[in-house]
Design a protein around this motif. Structure first.
Motif, PDB file in Angstrom:
ATOM      1  N   VAL A 195       0.816  -1.231   0.000  1.00  0.00           N
ATOM      2  CA  VAL A 195       0.000   0.000   0.000  1.00  0.00           C
ATOM      3  C   VAL A 195       0.841   1.270   0.000  1.00  0.00           C
ATOM      4  O   VAL A 195       0.417   2.299  -0.524  1.00  0.00           O
ATOM      5  N   ASN A 196       2.045   1.191   0.566  1.00  0.00           N
ATOM      6  CA  ASN A 196       2.882   2.393   0.649  1.00  0.00           C
ATOM      7  C   ASN A 196       3.233   2.958  -0.721  1.00  0.00           C
ATOM      8  O   ASN A 196       3.564   4.124  -0.837  1.00  0.00           O
ATOM      9  N   SER A 197       3.187   2.124  -1.761  1.00  0.00           N
ATOM     10  CA  SER A 197       3.508   2.697  -3.067  1.00  0.00           C
ATOM     11  C   SER A 197       2.260   3.129  -3.831  1.00  0.00           C
ATOM     12  O   SER A 197       2.339   3.379  -5.037  1.00  0.00           O
ATOM     13  N   TYR A 198       1.132   3.263  -3.129  1.00  0.00           N
ATOM     14  CA  TYR A 198      -0.062   3.826  -3.785  1.00  0.00           C
ATOM     15  C   TYR A 198       0.288   5.202  -4.368  1.00  0.00           C
ATOM     16  O   TYR A 198       0.925   6.022  -3.714  1.00  0.00           O
ATOM     17  N   HIS A 199      -0.124   5.433  -5.588  1.00  0.00           N
ATOM     18  CA  HIS A 199       0.075   6.741  -6.209  1.00  0.00           C
ATOM     19  C   HIS A 199      -0.984   6.976  -7.259  1.00  0.00           C
ATOM     20  O   HIS A 199      -1.081   6.210  -8.206  1.00  0.00           O
ATOM     21  N   TRP A 200      -1.801   7.992  -7.076  1.00  0.00           N
ATOM     22  CA  TRP A 200      -2.773   8.345  -8.107  1.00  0.00           C
ATOM     23  C   TRP A 200      -2.634   9.833  -8.373  1.00  0.00           C
ATOM     24  O   TRP A 200      -2.897  10.648  -7.489  1.00  0.00           O
ATOM     25  N   ASN A 201      -2.192  10.199  -9.546  1.00  0.00           N
ATOM     26  CA  ASN A 201      -1.815  11.584  -9.851  1.00  0.00           C
ATOM     27  C   ASN A 201      -0.850  12.067  -8.768  1.00  0.00           C
ATOM     28  O   ASN A 201       0.154  11.441  -8.547  1.00  0.00           O
ATOM     29  N   GLU A 202      -1.224  13.117  -8.048  1.00  0.00           N
ATOM     30  CA  GLU A 202      -0.290  13.634  -7.036  1.00  0.00           C
ATOM     31  C   GLU A 202      -0.507  12.996  -5.657  1.00  0.00           C
ATOM     32  O   GLU A 202       0.194  13.325  -4.704  1.00  0.00           O
ATOM     33  N   LEU A 203      -1.494  12.117  -5.592  1.00  0.00           N
ATOM     34  CA  LEU A 203      -1.895  11.614  -4.275  1.00  0.00           C
ATOM     35  C   LEU A 203      -1.022  10.428  -3.836  1.00  0.00           C
ATOM     36  O   LEU A 203      -1.017   9.382  -4.472  1.00  0.00           O
ATOM     37  N   SER A 204      -0.316  10.612  -2.727  1.00  0.00           N
ATOM     38  CA  SER A 204       0.514   9.523  -2.172  1.00  0.00           C
ATOM     39  C   SER A 204      -0.326   8.738  -1.153  1.00  0.00           C
ATOM     40  O   SER A 204      -1.449   9.139  -0.825  1.00  0.00           O
ATOM     41  N   PHE A 205       0.229   7.679  -0.601  1.00  0.00           N
ATOM     42  CA  PHE A 205      -0.534   6.880   0.359  1.00  0.00           C
ATOM     43  C   PHE A 205      -0.875   7.656   1.643  1.00  0.00           C
ATOM     44  O   PHE A 205      -2.043   7.685   2.039  1.00  0.00           O
ATOM     45  N   PRO A 206       0.116   8.319   2.275  1.00  0.00           N
ATOM     46  CA  PRO A 206      -0.260   9.078   3.480  1.00  0.00           C
ATOM     47  C   PRO A 206      -1.333  10.131   3.161  1.00  0.00           C
ATOM     48  O   PRO A 206      -2.267  10.340   3.949  1.00  0.00           O
ATOM     49  N   ALA A 207      -1.214  10.775   1.991  1.00  0.00           N
ATOM     50  CA  ALA A 207      -2.203  11.790   1.615  1.00  0.00           C
ATOM     51  C   ALA A 207      -3.574  11.156   1.392  1.00  0.00           C
ATOM     52  O   ALA A 207      -4.608  11.742   1.741  1.00  0.00           O
ATOM     53  N   LEU A 208      -3.579   9.948   0.825  1.00  0.00           N
ATOM     54  CA  LEU A 208      -4.851   9.233   0.632  1.00  0.00           C
ATOM     55  C   LEU A 208      -5.533   8.998   1.987  1.00  0.00           C
ATOM     56  O   LEU A 208      -6.744   9.195   2.128  1.00  0.00           O
ATOM     57  N   LEU A 209      -4.748   8.596   2.978  1.00  0.00           N
ATOM     58  CA  LEU A 209      -5.322   8.326   4.309  1.00  0.00           C
ATOM     59  C   LEU A 209      -5.943   9.589   4.891  1.00  0.00           C
ATOM     60  O   LEU A 209      -7.042   9.560   5.455  1.00  0.00           O
ATOM     61  N   SER A 210      -5.245  10.715   4.734  1.00  0.00           N
ATOM     62  CA  SER A 210      -5.780  11.970   5.273  1.00  0.00           C
ATOM     63  C   SER A 210      -7.021  12.395   4.504  1.00  0.00           C
ATOM     64  O   SER A 210      -8.032  12.797   5.095  1.00  0.00           O
ATOM     65  N   LYS A 211      -6.946  12.285   3.183  1.00  0.00           N
ATOM     66  CA  LYS A 211      -8.050  12.768   2.349  1.00  0.00           C
ATOM     67  C   LYS A 211      -9.326  11.953   2.591  1.00  0.00           C
ATOM     68  O   LYS A 211     -10.423  12.508   2.664  1.00  0.00           O
ATOM     69  N   LEU A 212      -9.158  10.644   2.707  1.00  0.00           N
ATOM     70  CA  LEU A 212     -10.345   9.809   2.947  1.00  0.00           C
ATOM     71  C   LEU A 212     -11.022  10.179   4.267  1.00  0.00           C
ATOM     72  O   LEU A 212     -12.247  10.202   4.363  1.00  0.00           O
ATOM     73  N   GLN A 213     -10.203  10.458   5.267  1.00  0.00           N
ATOM     74  CA  GLN A 213     -10.787  10.823   6.566  1.00  0.00           C
ATOM     75  C   GLN A 213     -11.546  12.146   6.471  1.00  0.00           C
ATOM     76  O   GLN A 213     -12.573  12.327   7.106  1.00  0.00           O
ATOM     77  N   GLU A 214     -11.016  13.058   5.646  1.00  0.00           N
ATOM     78  CA  GLU A 214     -11.702  14.351   5.459  1.00  0.00           C
ATOM     79  C   GLU A 214     -12.981  14.181   4.648  1.00  0.00           C
ATOM     80  O   GLU A 214     -14.023  14.724   4.983  1.00  0.00           O
ATOM     81  N   ASP A 215     -12.876  13.396   3.557  1.00  0.00           N
ATOM     82  CA  ASP A 215     -13.998  13.304   2.615  1.00  0.00           C
ATOM     83  C   ASP A 215     -15.120  12.398   3.104  1.00  0.00           C
ATOM     84  O   ASP A 215     -16.235  12.466   2.595  1.00  0.00           O
ATOM     85  N   VAL A 216     -14.811  11.502   4.032  1.00  0.00           N
ATOM     86  CA  VAL A 216     -15.864  10.611   4.564  1.00  0.00           C
ATOM     87  C   VAL A 216     -15.891  10.760   6.090  1.00  0.00           C
ATOM     88  O   VAL A 216     -15.375   9.902   6.818  1.00  0.00           O
ATOM     89  N   PRO A 217     -16.501  11.832   6.581  1.00  0.00           N
ATOM     90  CA  PRO A 217     -16.456  12.075   8.031  1.00  0.00           C
ATOM     91  C   PRO A 217     -17.132  10.968   8.845  1.00  0.00           C
ATOM     92  O   PRO A 217     -16.810  10.782  10.014  1.00  0.00           O
ATOM     93  N   GLU A 218     -18.049  10.226   8.200  1.00  0.00           N
ATOM     94  CA  GLU A 218     -18.761   9.169   8.945  1.00  0.00           C
ATOM     95  C   GLU A 218     -17.899   7.923   9.137  1.00  0.00           C
ATOM     96  O   GLU A 218     -18.268   7.019   9.887  1.00  0.00           O
TER      97      GLU A 218
END
Ligand code: 5AD
Ligand code: SF4
Length: 426
Positions: A195-218
């Motif tokens: 999972v650490n090598s997740y990369h989608w456009n500019e989104l890295s794995f740590p950024a994915l973890l933060s973004k998901l928490q922001e985008d899905v507050p529930e």
């Protein structure tokens, strides 16, 4: 058609089966839990060790008699074994009609409709974009974020059967996670071979973890597997340190505590570097649980190398370790190493490893006695219908008195006893 599916191997296969179910349902086929009424039997398989392959072949050999009374019945091999040796198995007349590898699932309905052998193209860039799996679990969701692996650890067949790393688009992951949360699944695990090598456009794995928490507050509990120690960045440690929805657990396969073995395994880290990551994680998340994978009896492993693994286990004190006996996988680099160990040595080292870990786990679990914990109740306990079981945030199994009404809810519980694998609570 009615189809019946059985899944073997890792969580990635469980998630792949959910994808396959979505593909088949969209094509108008119907999943059946009853093997007796099915027109198609699907076996989603694992190749990581020989034992896993033999189990599936045994299962298929037990079920092929059904073709006598139902000649139109089809048996389909899916997943890693299909990719690795599917065509060979078909030619061996074991009752297998088709073999459909890990990147060919979109073609499955066509194959069943047209009933015309397996001339499926292999698309190694397939990331199943815009496809949403049908989550089969009732309370925990497994969401694939990337497929494949580029690491080529010398013992491992995965890169050969699952191909190169490909990340899933963020929008698909988001939709998947939102769907799971909407279905009241409170425990979501992000999946990838690395999972650490997740990369989608500019989104890295740590950024994915933060973004998901922001985008899905529930979102309530968020986890991920598997992390490769060499790619576990300070950014990830930092995101884990922020807590939030991220659970206090990491699965970090060490494989061996001997630098010589690690080198020959092509793991790209030394024991000291591994320990450094463990220390960083423990500093950032003081109550983090760390679990691992270990291999006993790797080619060329001397008693001294093996002792280094045992002493690493004592030094780190993993909460739990999945211990495996080395299994030669044809085509991998380690299978060609000249110094393969005899079966008795592999087995006795495996047993010593399991015994040591049992003592460590028991000590860690017993240290929880008296504490208050949160259990996400997922099912009845294995032993009794008057008890329920579930997981803690730090990935420990807990059992407590309870009934059906508690399943799918959070329980505040007090640990009153422990075994080397279960917290007994009230
Ligand atoms: N033999 C034994 N164990 C293996 N694993 C992977 N390949 C092999 C093999 N050839 C183990 C590793 C990995 C886990 C999923 O399976 O420990 O982390
Ligand atoms: Fe196999 Fe190594 Fe890739 Fe894990 S990181 S899937 S052990 S090659």
């Amino acid at each position: 058609m009615n189809y019946y599916i059985e899944t073997y191997g890792c969580q990635m296969n469980v998630a792949d089966s959910e994808l396959i179910i979505s593909i088949l349902n969209d094509a108008g086929h119907i999943q059946s839990q009853d093997i007796d009424v099915a027109d198609v039997l699907l076996f989603n398989t694992c190749s990581v060790r020989d034992h896993a392959e033999q189990r599936v072949l045994g299962r298929i050999s037990n079920e092929r008699h059904r073709k006598k009374s139902k000649p139109e019945l089809k048996i389909v091999l899916l997943g890693c074994m299909a990719q690795r040796i599917g065509q060979r198995l078909i030619s061996e007349d074991l009752g297998i009609d088709y073999a459909v590898g890990v990147d060919q699932y979109r073609a499955l309905p066509r194959l069943l409709d047209e009933d015309r052998g397996s001339e499926l193209g292999f698309d190694s860039s397939e990331n199943y974009e815009r496809m949403l799996p049908v989550h089969q679990g009732e309370h925990c969701a497994f969401v694939t974020i990337m497929r494949g692996c580029n690491n080529y650890c010398s013992y491992c067949i995965v890169p050969y059967v699952r191909g190169r790393e490909r990340s899933r688009p963020y929008e698909d992951i988001l939709q998947d996670v939102k769907g799971a949360v909407k279905r009241k699944m409170m425990d979501v695990t992000l999946l990838g071979q690395n999972v650490n090598s997740y990369h989608w456009n500019e989104l890295s794995f740590p950024a994915l973890l933060s973004k998901l928490q922001e985008d899905v507050p529930e979102l309530y509990r968020l986890r991920f597997v598997t992390s490769h120690p060499k790619d576990l960045s300070d950014d990830l440690v930092q995101v884990m340190g922020q807590g939030g929805k991220l659970c206090e657990h990491i699965h970090l396969p060490m494989q061996s505590g001997s630098n010589e073995s690690l080198k020959r395994m092509n793991r790209s880290y030394s024991y000291e570097q591994y320990l450094n990551r463990v220390r960083a994680l423990r500093a950032a998340v003081p109550n983090i649980a760390i679990t691992t994978d270990l291999i006993a009896g790797f080619p060329g492993e001397t008693e001294e190398h093996f002792e280094a693994t045992l002493s690493a286990m004592r030094e780190i004190e993993f909460d739990y370790a999945f211990c495996f006996k080395y299994s030669e996988r044809e085509g991998t680099a380690a299978a060609k190493y000249p110094d393969q160990l005899p079966e008795e040595i592999r087995l006795s080292r495996l047993q010593r490893m399991i015994e040591l870990q049992r003592e460590i786990t028991l000590r860690i679990y017993r240290a929880q006695i008296g504490k208050e914990i949160e259990v996400y109740v997922e099912d009845f306990s294995k032993k009794s219908k008057s008890q329920v079981s579930g997981k803690t945030r730090d990935f420990k199994i807990a059992v407590l008195d309870g009934d059906e009404s508690q399943i799918g809810t959070l329980a505040k519980a007090k640990v009153i006893d422990a075994t080397a694998g279960t917290l007994i609570c009230e």
